[in-house]
Structure formats: structure tokens, C-alpha cells
Design an enzyme around this catalytic site. Structure first.
Site, PDB file in Angstrom:
ATOM      1  N   LYS A 163       0.868  -1.173   0.000  1.00  0.00           N
ATOM      2  CA  LYS A 163       0.000   0.000   0.000  1.00  0.00           C
ATOM      3  C   LYS A 163       0.911   1.231   0.000  1.00  0.00           C
ATOM      4  CE  LYS A 163      -4.077  -2.042   0.405  1.00  0.00           C
ATOM      5  NZ  LYS A 163      -5.179  -1.899  -0.561  1.00  0.00           N
ATOM      6  N   LYS A 263     -13.353  -7.767  -7.517  1.00  0.00           N
ATOM      7  CA  LYS A 263     -13.782  -8.228  -6.200  1.00  0.00           C
ATOM      8  C   LYS A 263     -15.262  -8.553  -6.300  1.00  0.00           C
ATOM      9  CE  LYS A 263     -10.510  -5.370  -3.658  1.00  0.00           C
ATOM     10  NZ  LYS A 263     -10.271  -4.036  -3.083  1.00  0.00           N
TER      11      LYS A 263
HETATM   12 MG    MG Z   1      -7.043  -2.119  -4.268  1.00  0.00          MG
END
Ligand code: MG
Length: 369
Positions: A163, A263
Site C-alpha cells: 500500500k 472483487k
Molecule cells: Mg485495491
């Protein structure tokens, strides 16, 4: 089949290790499971993975629970076919993707159980094992990030996703790449933390041999992503920008990305995720299955999806112990860098007895015929 009961089971599950992204920090989860049951007493399970306490696309966990209460009775309106449950038409309302996915994925599990096959087989999956990647969240210092990444490689993960956010990017990636070496696949995910003005800075990432940069700009800035894709050599992957099949086609058509993170929970269901998988495959776009801190229930259906051949890159589906001391199902283990796709009927797992026996478990009937 006729569904005669929909039940919600919510239980608090602490995370082993808080996960920090540019959206905020995930400390714990109230796991929200859905059980759908037929008139013959056969049940299927789904999971609502809407996030709590962080900003993301779609509903928060609290909003999604309200949506579940509203949508669950629709499963009782006659014969239900998982294949028909497209999120944008079947429910008669827009949005609410997390809740729709929770209910629809439970119907898919039920369907596969009734047919006596695994969900992976039902969906056309071909892989027996998947080699997952793992997310390394934001840390206060570069040293901490490097240590976390190195630990994950020691555990056997073959792909690391870092991240990043402005100020925690170039140095972090440089040091992690030095630490893990060239053989580990490294990706970065900004969760939309940058703007087009940062394009020059993002081009500095080109030297690190990243597999891609995920969602550098805001979800609605497809044009910005298209410009960045032309400007840098690192491939651009979109996540939050892609909620529907139409979004995927638009983004790919304008060159905003060459990789998509799909997702099932964010796109309103397994059926939609399969349709997007097909569209990505047909357009030659690399795709992979992203995770939303699923417990074993959501993880099992994501693994079934990730076994489809058009999911060409490693999914974000770590072993259970990466996030949970005690998973709600038998844990998924990393063995030789891989997780086995369940082969039992349906998603192949069920909640363990401790879940409904937990002193803080809240069990609620959302619909009963
Ligand atoms: Mg992502």
C-alpha cells in the site's frame, strides 16, 4: 429452488494485525454471515464484507446491514436461480453491492451443494491450487514496511502488494525491492490517494519492475488513468473504478488500465464477477480476484472464482492466519506458496460451531416464509 429462510449471523473477530491503507485502518471486523435455507432444509452461506470505519466504494458495514434486511425478503418471491441474479436487474434497486453479493453468493453456494459439485466446478474453474499474493499495509517507517514485506516472503508468499500514499511511496518501494530481490513479484496499491499532478512522481516507480500500480487516482478519473497509462511504463490496474461490467468495458476501451482487480463483493456478486472475467479475457486484459478481508466463507467463494482460467494474475487471497487468529471456518493454509481451492460441495466450508456460540454473536432472521 425455493428459499424459505434467510438468517444473518454477526460476530466480532479481531484482526491479528491492523491493516492500514490510504482509506484508513482496519482494526477488527464484525463478520456478517448470511445463511439461506430451502424448504428441504439445505443451506448455503455468504458473507457481507462491507468495510467498517474506513472509506471505500459502496456501503459501509452499517449501511450494508440495513440493505441486507431490505433485500433478503426478495429471495422468497418464488423460484430463485443463481444464474439470474445480476446485481443491476434482479433486485430492482441500484447500488447495495456488498449486500447483494452476500445474498447472491449464498445462493451460489446453495446451488452448488444441491447439484453435488464444488462452486469452482460449477463456475468453470480449472485450477486446483492458487498462488496468492499478500498485502503489506502502510507503516510509520520504511524499516517497518521492509520488515513486514520480508516476513511475508519468508512465509512463502510469491507476490507482495505494498500500500502506498504520497510521502510513503518511492523510498518504500526502493527499499522493499532491495530487500526481497528481483524474484518476488511486487505491486503497489494507492487506493486513489494521488491526483494527476503526481504523475511525474509516479513515473519514478518505473525503475522498480513492478507488476502494476493499482488505483493511483480517484475512482471516477478514468481519463487521468488513461493519461497515466500512456505516460509511465508500469501497467495501471483499476480496482475502485470498476463496479460494473459497463465500467470495465469503458475503462479498457479508453486505455485507462491493462489490468483489473475484480472483487465479487464490490461488483454485486459472483455472477457479475464471472461476466467481468469473461469480458476481461475476451479483451486480452489481465484480471485477478481481489480480497476484502474475507473470513473463510467469503475466502472460499473467492478461491472458487480465482480458479477460473481468465484470472491470469495472482489473487489477493492470503491464508486465514494472515488476518485472523481464529477463522470462522476451518482455516485456509499456505502450503508451498499455494492455497488449495476447496473441492467439497458448494464452497466446501461452513462456519464452525464457535461462531453461533460466541457470547457476542447476534443471530437474526431476515426472512422466513
Ligand atoms: Mg485495491
Amino acid at each position: 429452488m425455493r428459499i424459505t429462510e434467510v438468517t444473518s449471523v454477526r460476530v466480532p473477530v479481531p484482526l491479528v494485525d491492523p491493516l492500514r491503507t490510504s482509506h484508513g485502518t482496519h482494526h477488527s471486523r464484525t463478520v456478517s454471515l448470511i445463511r439461506v435455507t430451502t424448504d428441504d432444509g439445505v443451506s448455503g452461506w455468504g458473507e457481507d464484507v462491507a468495510p467498517s470505519g474506513v472509506r471505500y466504494v459502496g456501503d459501509s458495514a452499517e449501511e450494508s446491514f440495513v440493505s441486507l434486511r431490505g433485500l433478503a425478503p426478495l429471495l422468497g418471491r418464488g423460484d430463485v436461480l443463481a444464474e439470474d441474479m445480476q446485481s443491476d436487474t434482479w433486485w430492482g434497486v441500484g447500488g447495495r453491492e456488498f449486500a447483494k453479493h452476500a445474498l447472491e453468493s449464498a445462493v451460489w453456494d446453495l446451488t452448488a451443494r444441491l447439484r453435488g459439485v464444488s462452486l469452482a466446478t460449477l463456475l468453470g474453474g480449472e485450477r486446483a491450487r492458487v498462488y496468492p499474493g499478500v498485502v503489506v499495509g502502510l507503516h510509520d517507517t520504511v524499516d517497518e514496511t521492509v520488515a513486514a514485506a520480508a516476513s511475508r516472503v519468508l512465509e512463502g508468499y510469491v507476490r507482495i502488494k505494498l500500500k502506498i500514499e504520497p510521502g510513503r511511496d518511492i523510498d518504500v518501494v526502493r527499499r522493499v525491492r532491495e530487500a526481497v530481490g528481483a524474484s518476488v513479484t511486487v505491486q503497489v496499491d494507492a487506493n486513489g490517494a494521488y491526483t494527476r499532478e503526481d504523475s511525474g512522481r509516479l513515473s519514478l516507480l518505473d525503475e522498480f519492475g513492478l507488476e502494476f500500480i493499482e488505483q493511483p487516482f480517484a475512482a471516477d478519473d478514468l481519463e487521468g488513468h488513461a493519461e497515466l497509462s500512456r505516460r509511465i511504463s508500469t501497467r495501471v490496474c483499476l480496482d475502485e473504478s470498476i463496479v460494473s461490467l459497463a465500467d470495465l468495458r469503458r475503462a479498457v476501451g479508453m486505455g485507462a488500465c491493462s489490468v483489473v482487480n475484480i472483487k465479487p463483493s464490490r461488483v454485486g456478486g459472483i455472477g457479475n464477477a464471472v461476466a467481468m472475467h469473461d469480458a476481461a479475457r475476451d479483451s486480452g486484459t489481465d484480471a485477478w480476484v481481489g480480497g476484502m478481508l474475507e473470513t473463510g466463507i467469503g475466502r472460499a467463494s473467492c478461491l472458487a472464482l480465482a480458479s477460473l482460467p481468465g484470472f491470469t494474475l495472482t489473487p489477493d487471497l492470503s491464508a486465514s492466519n494472515r488476518y485472523f487468529e481464529r477463522d470462522v471456518t476451518e482455516p485456509f493454509l499456505l502450503e508451498g506458496g499455494a492455497i488449495t481451492v476447496p473441492t467439497g460441495a458448494g464452497i466446501g466450508v461452513e462456519p464452525l460451531p464457535w461462531v453461533s456460540g460466541h457470547p457476542e454473536a447476534v443471530i437474526e432472521t431476515l426472512f422466513s416464509a
